[in-house]
Design an enzyme around this catalytic site. Sequence first.
Site, PDB file in Angstrom:
ATOM      1  N   GLU A  71      -6.192 -10.790  -1.291  1.00 20.19           N
ATOM      2  CA  GLU A  71      -7.035 -10.567  -0.105  1.00 20.19           C
ATOM      3  C   GLU A  71      -8.506 -10.539  -0.520  1.00 20.19           C
ATOM      4  O   GLU A  71      -9.244  -9.593  -0.217  1.00 20.19           O
ATOM      5  CB  GLU A  71      -6.644  -9.255   0.585  1.00 20.19           C
ATOM      6  CG  GLU A  71      -5.166  -9.176   0.920  1.00 20.19           C
ATOM      7  CD  GLU A  71      -4.760  -7.924   1.704  1.00 20.19           C
ATOM      8  OE1 GLU A  71      -5.656  -7.204   2.191  1.00 20.19           O
ATOM      9  OE2 GLU A  71      -3.552  -7.674   1.813  1.00 20.19           O
ATOM     10  N   GLU A 120       0.805  -1.236   0.000  1.00 17.97           N
ATOM     11  CA  GLU A 120       0.000   0.000   0.000  1.00 17.97           C
ATOM     12  C   GLU A 120       0.835   1.283   0.000  1.00 17.97           C
ATOM     13  O   GLU A 120       0.600   2.192   0.795  1.00 17.97           O
ATOM     14  CB  GLU A 120      -0.963  -0.025   1.192  1.00 17.97           C
ATOM     15  CG  GLU A 120      -1.896  -1.230   1.138  1.00 17.97           C
ATOM     16  CD  GLU A 120      -2.799  -1.363   2.354  1.00 17.97           C
ATOM     17  OE1 GLU A 120      -2.862  -0.433   3.169  1.00 17.97           O
ATOM     18  OE2 GLU A 120      -3.464  -2.410   2.474  1.00 17.97           O
TER      19      GLU A 120
HETATM   20  O1  9MR Z   1      -7.506  -8.211   8.446  1.00 15.94           O
HETATM   21  C1  9MR Z   1      -6.617  -7.347   9.109  1.00 15.94           C
HETATM   22  C2  9MR Z   1      -7.281  -6.832  10.381  1.00 15.94           C
HETATM   23  O2  9MR Z   1      -7.438  -7.889  11.320  1.00 15.94           O
HETATM   24  C3  9MR Z   1      -6.448  -5.716  10.984  1.00 15.94           C
HETATM   25  O3  9MR Z   1      -7.139  -5.159  12.093  1.00 15.94           O
HETATM   26  C4  9MR Z   1      -6.190  -4.657   9.932  1.00 15.94           C
HETATM   27  C5  9MR Z   1      -5.378  -3.522  10.517  1.00 15.94           C
HETATM   28  O4  9MR Z   1      -4.841  -2.705   9.569  1.00 15.94           O
HETATM   29  O5  9MR Z   1      -5.521  -5.244   8.830  1.00 15.94           O
HETATM   30  C6  9MR Z   1      -6.288  -6.188   8.187  1.00 15.94           C
HETATM   31  O6  9MR Z   1      -5.635  -6.697   7.050  1.00 15.94           O
HETATM   32  C7  9MR Z   1      -5.303  -5.738   6.050  1.00 15.94           C
HETATM   33  C8  9MR Z   1      -4.088  -6.252   5.313  1.00 15.94           C
HETATM   34  O7  9MR Z   1      -3.066  -6.534   6.216  1.00 15.94           O
HETATM   35  C9  9MR Z   1      -3.622  -5.276   4.261  1.00 15.94           C
HETATM   36  N1  9MR Z   1      -4.682  -4.920   3.353  1.00 15.94           N
HETATM   37  C10 9MR Z   1      -5.934  -4.505   3.972  1.00 15.94           C
HETATM   38  C11 9MR Z   1      -6.403  -5.573   4.965  1.00 15.94           C
HETATM   39  C12 9MR Z   1      -7.747  -5.209   5.521  1.00 15.94           C
HETATM   40  O8  9MR Z   1      -7.649  -4.025   6.250  1.00 15.94           O
END
Ligand code: 9MR
Length: 381
Positions: free
Chosen positions: A266, A161
Amino acid sequence: MKRIKKISYISIVSAIICTIGCANTVLVSKTNNSTLATHFKGLFHLGAAINEEIILGNDQKSENIVTSEFNSITPENSLKWMFIHPKPNTFDFNTADRYVELGLKNDMYIVGHALVWHNQLADFMQNIDNAVEMQEYVTNHVNTVVSRYRGKIDAWDVVNEAFNEDGTLRKSVFFHNLGENYISDVFKLAEKADPEANLIYNDYNFYKQEKRAGILNMVKKLKSSGVKIDGVGVQAHWDLASPSLDQIEQIILDVHAAGVPVSFTELDISVLPNPWEMVGAEVTQNFSQFEGDSKMSPYPNQLPNKVQKQLAKRYHDIFQLFVKHSDKIERVTFWGVMDKHSWLNDWPIKGRTNYPLLFDRNYNPKLAYQSILEVETKQQN
Ligand code: 9MR
């Protein structure tokens, strides 16, 4: 054991189909014993992101689904900087080691997520204002983490990102200290630490043309200057209508034209209202004023059959497209296993009940699971 489990999935799915009717031509009942992974074998890896409970062996039902249905795993949170490297000289590999063991034990394609990301970063990294210090920490982080799992972790989300929606570079703490070359430097560090690992750039909202162009220009620049980059990760946090199939196809074609394979890293499909037409995954957005608003969480008890079918059709269509372009696609990973544990129950509004994945709150396969298995593959077993 696995075979017994599979048969019970099939009977449950058949029961669901009978209950809601088989009128939709997409939803013909299943006759073979494929799993998701075997169904798409030879086309692309099929993965799931797994949470800490699964990794530590505290959610046996989810673990059974993961090891029988998927052939790849991604750690939803456990390898992120704040957990694995919380202090300048402190690394904590307890959960990460268990994650890698689980993948090795089950002969899975193991993904590392994510080396350099401005979110879920350790506190000590947040306010650095010194290039030398930043470089030292980043170098130490990438060397230590990637070397530890050299030959075990198959693919790394090296940078996550790093772009804004308009295709410019995000002014993250990494950019602030190291300038725009930090991306290529991190890829070089990762290659040095494990020359065999697949090195991925991962981001969301690829359907936005400007953002995609910015990212793919970077990919082309890295490649033409000889920096090893092995793929682009398209996060795929989508909903029932957006992005369109045409937009998804364009993403696949453009990434391929940039010279690397695409992984959908994802994947999940939100079924809840999104009145601001806000899609993607900018986790810092806050909509707390809508918490508890029943209009924003219309299915607190169960997903109506009509929407269940829409979700199944949407997944079916998307996987049909993935099969059509399987020569350009390396992996498809769902962002979670079952609905109850999805991050989408709490984003962008906390406390909603969402249904974005293939397994319901009782660990049973949904119609969407069935609809994916009904996608014709070129290399049916
Ligand atoms: O699924 C993840 C969630 O449990 C966390 O709280 C969150 C915090 O930023 O991150 C989520 O996963 C993210 C991933 O690492 C990167 N792309 C976006 C995903 C959804 O937010």
